[in-house]
Design a protein around this motif. Sequence first.
Motif, PDB file in Angstrom:
ATOM      1  N   GLU A 175       1.272   9.572   2.879  1.00 12.85           N
ATOM      2  CA  GLU A 175       1.353   8.901   1.588  1.00 12.85           C
ATOM      3  C   GLU A 175       2.271   7.697   1.685  1.00 12.85           C
ATOM      4  O   GLU A 175       3.169   7.646   2.533  1.00 12.85           O
ATOM      5  N   TRP A 176       2.021   6.718   0.810  1.00 12.46           N
ATOM      6  CA  TRP A 176       2.803   5.490   0.745  1.00 12.46           C
ATOM      7  C   TRP A 176       3.000   5.103  -0.719  1.00 12.46           C
ATOM      8  O   TRP A 176       2.226   5.541  -1.595  1.00 12.46           O
ATOM      9  N   ASP A 177       4.000   4.286  -1.006  1.00 11.99           N
ATOM     10  CA  ASP A 177       4.200   3.815  -2.378  1.00 11.99           C
ATOM     11  C   ASP A 177       3.023   2.963  -2.840  1.00 11.99           C
ATOM     12  O   ASP A 177       2.530   3.110  -3.955  1.00 11.99           O
ATOM     13  N   THR A 178       2.589   2.053  -1.978  1.00  7.44           N
ATOM     14  CA  THR A 178       1.501   1.140  -2.318  1.00  7.44           C
ATOM     15  C   THR A 178       0.396   1.268  -1.277  1.00  7.44           C
ATOM     16  O   THR A 178       0.683   1.249  -0.076  1.00  7.44           O
ATOM     17  N   ALA A 198      -1.764   6.869  -2.450  1.00  5.14           N
ATOM     18  CA  ALA A 198      -0.818   6.000  -3.141  1.00  5.14           C
ATOM     19  C   ALA A 198       0.061   6.818  -4.078  1.00  5.14           C
ATOM     20  O   ALA A 198      -0.444   7.604  -4.880  1.00  5.14           O
ATOM     21  N   CYS A 199       1.392   6.618  -3.972  1.00  7.83           N
ATOM     22  CA  CYS A 199       2.332   7.294  -4.867  1.00  7.83           C
ATOM     23  C   CYS A 199       2.623   6.469  -6.125  1.00  7.83           C
ATOM     24  O   CYS A 199       2.893   7.035  -7.191  1.00  7.83           O
ATOM     25  N   ARG A 200       2.589   5.133  -6.008  1.00  5.10           N
ATOM     26  CA  ARG A 200       2.988   4.290  -7.134  1.00  5.10           C
ATOM     27  C   ARG A 200       1.878   3.353  -7.585  1.00  5.10           C
ATOM     28  O   ARG A 200       1.554   3.301  -8.762  1.00  5.10           O
ATOM     29  N   SER A 201       1.276   2.621  -6.651  1.00  6.66           N
ATOM     30  CA  SER A 201       0.255   1.644  -7.049  1.00  6.66           C
ATOM     31  C   SER A 201      -0.881   1.640  -6.036  1.00  6.66           C
ATOM     32  O   SER A 201      -0.676   1.887  -4.840  1.00  6.66           O
TER      33      SER A 201
END
Length: 346
Positions: free
Chosen positions: A55-58, A119-122
Amino acid sequence: LFEAAAAYVDRLPRATIEGFVEYLEQQEIPQDSAPVTDPGEAVTICSAHAAAGREWDTVAVAAVQEGIWPNLRPRGTLLGVEDLVDLLAGVGGSGEKVSRAAPLLAEERRLLLVACSRACRSLLVTAVESVTGDQDLVPSRFLADMDGEAADGQPGRIPPPVDPGRALAMHALIAELRAAACDPETAPERRLRAARQLARLAEAGVRGAHPDDWYGTAELSSTNPLWDSEDGAISLSPSTVDQLKTCPLRWALERHGGGDGENPHALKGNLVHTLVQALAGQVSEDQVKQALAKAWKKVDPTARDGENWHSRAELRRTETMVDTFLAWLRNTRDELTAIGVEVPVD
């Protein structure tokens, strides 16, 4: 290997190839040329399969197009194990040909959801649509599945494609100006403005702006026929028939010297064919080898200095082809008679 050679030459600009080989042979721990990067500041580029479990933020999922996502081209194992699995799972009856389209579509949809769920955020999903009707540039059908508001009967969040207008390229501008200047149905004022702009571009030396450069405006250079054979017969090979069907104009022009020059691979292939034909015509092996060495300097201009290792390797490879033919001839035939080359058939 190329990275090691580049680093070696940077340190020793006048080093020789022998020194580089010796340097490599003496290494006990190979040099690690990978750049040191902070994992927190790096961009990971990977496939959807490789993204599973991470997983990644974006996350950016690019090129969500038809033909790419979903990719419905048939694929599977040699023995068709996937069909057996479907059969055991009750998909299709016994003896019935099971369609792989539906399982492939479901698999592609799951793969896209796996990529998007990393995606964790966007999340950014990109697709393009051609305004000229090019079927290769069509957004994926999966985009509608991702637009939740549109599924509920509300206007979706995905905007419709917008015509970007003319591309910012010189050839596109010249094409539009020429079309306007030459179209009799265009308003006279618009045609005059287009002609003035073309004149400005032509005066500046822009290629394609002057009417002398336009296709179809020059007078015929000759009215003589392309073929002067008495019976009008034109010889064709299978490859030229295919080219004739694809583009008759290109076939006619290249037939009369309009090509970019002979392909070196095709020249070498024709040379081998000629040598094989000579061997079948009972020309001695020594004479054929001498003819190959003499012709090679014309086929490969880099062979004239005698120092080009690539040319020597290609010559040995061509000699091996001739030797392979001779070995086949000795093992399978007592003699081989050359009846003809490209004999006409009805």
